[in-house]
Every structure is written in structure tokens, then in C-alpha cells.
Write an enzyme that holds these catalytic residues in place. Structure first.
Site, PDB file in Angstrom:
ATOM      1  N   CYS A 293       0.828  -1.209   0.000  1.00  0.00           N
ATOM      2  CA  CYS A 293       0.000   0.000   0.000  1.00  0.00           C
ATOM      3  C   CYS A 293       0.864   1.261   0.000  1.00  0.00           C
ATOM      4  CB  CYS A 293      -0.999  -0.056   1.139  1.00  0.00           C
ATOM      5  SG  CYS A 293      -2.408   1.006   0.824  1.00  0.00           S
TER       6      CYS A 293
ATOM      7  N   HIS B 254      -3.360  -5.005   1.217  1.00  0.00           N
ATOM      8  CA  HIS B 254      -2.855  -5.299   2.571  1.00  0.00           C
ATOM      9  C   HIS B 254      -2.846  -6.804   2.847  1.00  0.00           C
ATOM     10  CE1 HIS B 254      -2.695  -1.216   4.389  1.00  0.00           C
ATOM     11  NE2 HIS B 254      -3.509  -0.940   3.374  1.00  0.00           N
TER      12      HIS B 254
ATOM     13  N   GLU C 175      -1.368  -8.341   5.060  1.00  0.00           N
ATOM     14  CA  GLU C 175      -1.278  -8.601   6.505  1.00  0.00           C
ATOM     15  C   GLU C 175      -2.650  -8.586   7.163  1.00  0.00           C
ATOM     16  OE1 GLU C 175      -0.817  -5.825   5.025  1.00  0.00           O
ATOM     17  OE2 GLU C 175      -1.356  -4.129   6.292  1.00  0.00           O
TER      18      GLU C 175
HETATM   19  N1  GLN Z   1      -3.349   6.284   0.009  1.00  0.00           N
HETATM   20  C1  GLN Z   1      -2.444   6.232   1.128  1.00  0.00           C
HETATM   21  C2  GLN Z   1      -1.253   7.131   0.914  1.00  0.00           C
HETATM   22  O1  GLN Z   1      -1.166   7.807  -0.044  1.00  0.00           O
HETATM   23  C3  GLN Z   1      -1.980   4.806   1.381  1.00  0.00           C
HETATM   24  C4  GLN Z   1      -3.091   4.016   2.013  1.00  0.00           C
HETATM   25  C5  GLN Z   1      -2.663   2.803   2.801  1.00  0.00           C
HETATM   26  O2  GLN Z   1      -1.466   2.530   3.027  1.00  0.00           O
HETATM   27  N2  GLN Z   1      -3.636   2.096   3.291  1.00  0.00           N
HETATM   28  O3  GLN Z   1      -0.365   7.203   1.743  1.00  0.00           O
END
Ligand code: GLN
Length: 199
Positions: free
Chosen positions: A84, A179, A181
């Protein structure tokens, strides 16, 4: 052997927990350390960059002197998994939002990312993904997820949703837009551990 999880902010304990479960499935017990300051990354054999808020994460990594350590470790071939916000940090290039805020990226993958690729309507969702390195679909949890929208030839795409790349690898670096995890399916943690243990 030691695996480091960047613990400046974000989904840290979930990753530690998933790694512990994945290691125990393999019958391995190695140390997992959480990293909040410099000096630890060089002593690790693998690294996880969790989700969170990529602007905050990026600037704290630079401020703490961890960013340069990660770049050096990556150049030495250390296996790194970013999920992410971690995927955003791995990228070489970001969208206009990333550029506008002069976000610090680690530049470890030749990819361009869209920071909130799936828009507001789809803030968080689950999707059944076909992942090229898994032999059956993977149910992935996306939270304000980024995606890879452009990549160089030596980036291997592992999974896509429409035109958005949501899992990819380049050399020793693995990037997931979702994610892993947060689900009980540990196959992608195992895939990462295969690289750590060289099998
Ligand atoms: N969109 C988020 C960002 O730009 C990331 C979201 C996440 O890690 N769940 O940091």
C-alpha cells in the site's frame, strides 16, 4: 537471520503477526525487529515497508536517516516488500498529487504510481485477484489503495485490476497495492519469505 519491519507509522503489528504466522508455517523461527530509527536496516536480511500514510512515512524515513539505509540495502540485493503506502514509497515516480507535495520516494522500482488510484467511491474494497505466482485466486483487501500505472520492461507484473497493476516485482523488490497482513491468506508473505530464504 533477521527481518525488519519499518515501524514509523501504519500497519506494523499486523505485519509482524503475519510474518510470525508465516514463519511458523514453514517451521522457521527467525528474529523480527521493528525499525524506528537508523542503524538497524543494515543489520537486517529482509525488510517490510507497511501501509500507512505515504507522505508522513516518506518524510520520517528521510528525517531519521532510514531512507538512505534502505536504498543501500536494496542495492546490495536485500529482499524488500512494500504494501500500500509502502508501494508508493518504492516507486520512482508519482502522480501530480505526489509531485505537488514533493513527497519523498525511495525510487527502488522503475514504476509510476497513482496515489489514490481507485478514487473516493472505492475507498476500501476487497477483490479476488489472479496473481501470476499463486495457483488459485487471492482475496485482497484494498484501503485507499495506490496502483502502478506505468512501468519499465524489467518490472514483472503479478496482478492487475483492469489497467491498474496491483502487484509487481523488480529484482529483489516486491510491491503490493493491497494489505496482505489483514487477511488470513499468508501465501504472499510466503512468496516473500521464499526470496528471503532463497527457495
Ligand atoms: N493512500 C495512502 C497514501 O497515499 C496509502 C493508504 C494505505 O497505506 N492504506 O499514503
Amino acid at each position: 537471520m533477521r527481518i525488519g519491519v519499518i515501524a514509523i507509522q501504519g500497519a506494523v503489528s499486523e505485519h509482524v503477526n503475519a510474518l510470525e504466522r508465516a514463519l511458523s508455517e514453514r517451521g522457521e523461527s527467525i528474529e523480527i525487529v521493528t525499525i524506528k530509527h537508523s542503524g538497524i536496516v543494515p543489520e537486517c536480511d529482509a525488510l517490510v515497508l507497511p501501509g500507512g500514510e505515504s507522505t508522513t512515512l516518506g518524510s520520517l524515513l528521510v528525517r531519521e536517516g532510514i531512507a538512505d539505509e534502505i536504498k543501500e540495502a536494496a542495492a546490495r540485493g536485500m529482499p524488500i516488500m512494500g504494501t500500500c503506502a509502502g508501494l508508493i514509497l518504492l516507486a520512482k515516480e508519482g502522480d501530480s498529487q505526489v509531485e505537488k507535495t514533493h513527497q519523498n520516494l525511495l525510487s527502488l522500482m522503475d514504476v509510476r504510481v497513482n496515489r489514490n488510484a481507485f478514487g473516493r467511491q472505492r475507498e476500501s474494497f476487497e477483490a479476488e485477484l489472479d496473481v501470476s505466482v499463486l495457483d488459485s485466486p487471492y482475496n485482497a483487501v484494498f484501503i485507499r489503495a495506490p496502483a502502478i500505472v506505468k512501468f519499465e520492461d524489467d518490472v514483472k507484473v503479478l496482478s492487475k485490476i483492469d489497467e491498474f497493476v496491483v502487484a509487481a516485482e523488480q529484482g529483489n523488490v516486491l510491491a503490493l497495492a493491497f494489505h496482505p497482513e489483514l487477511t488470513n491468506d499468508l501465501r504472499l508473505h510466503q512468496y516473500f519469505l521464499d526470496r528471503v530464504f532463497g527457495r
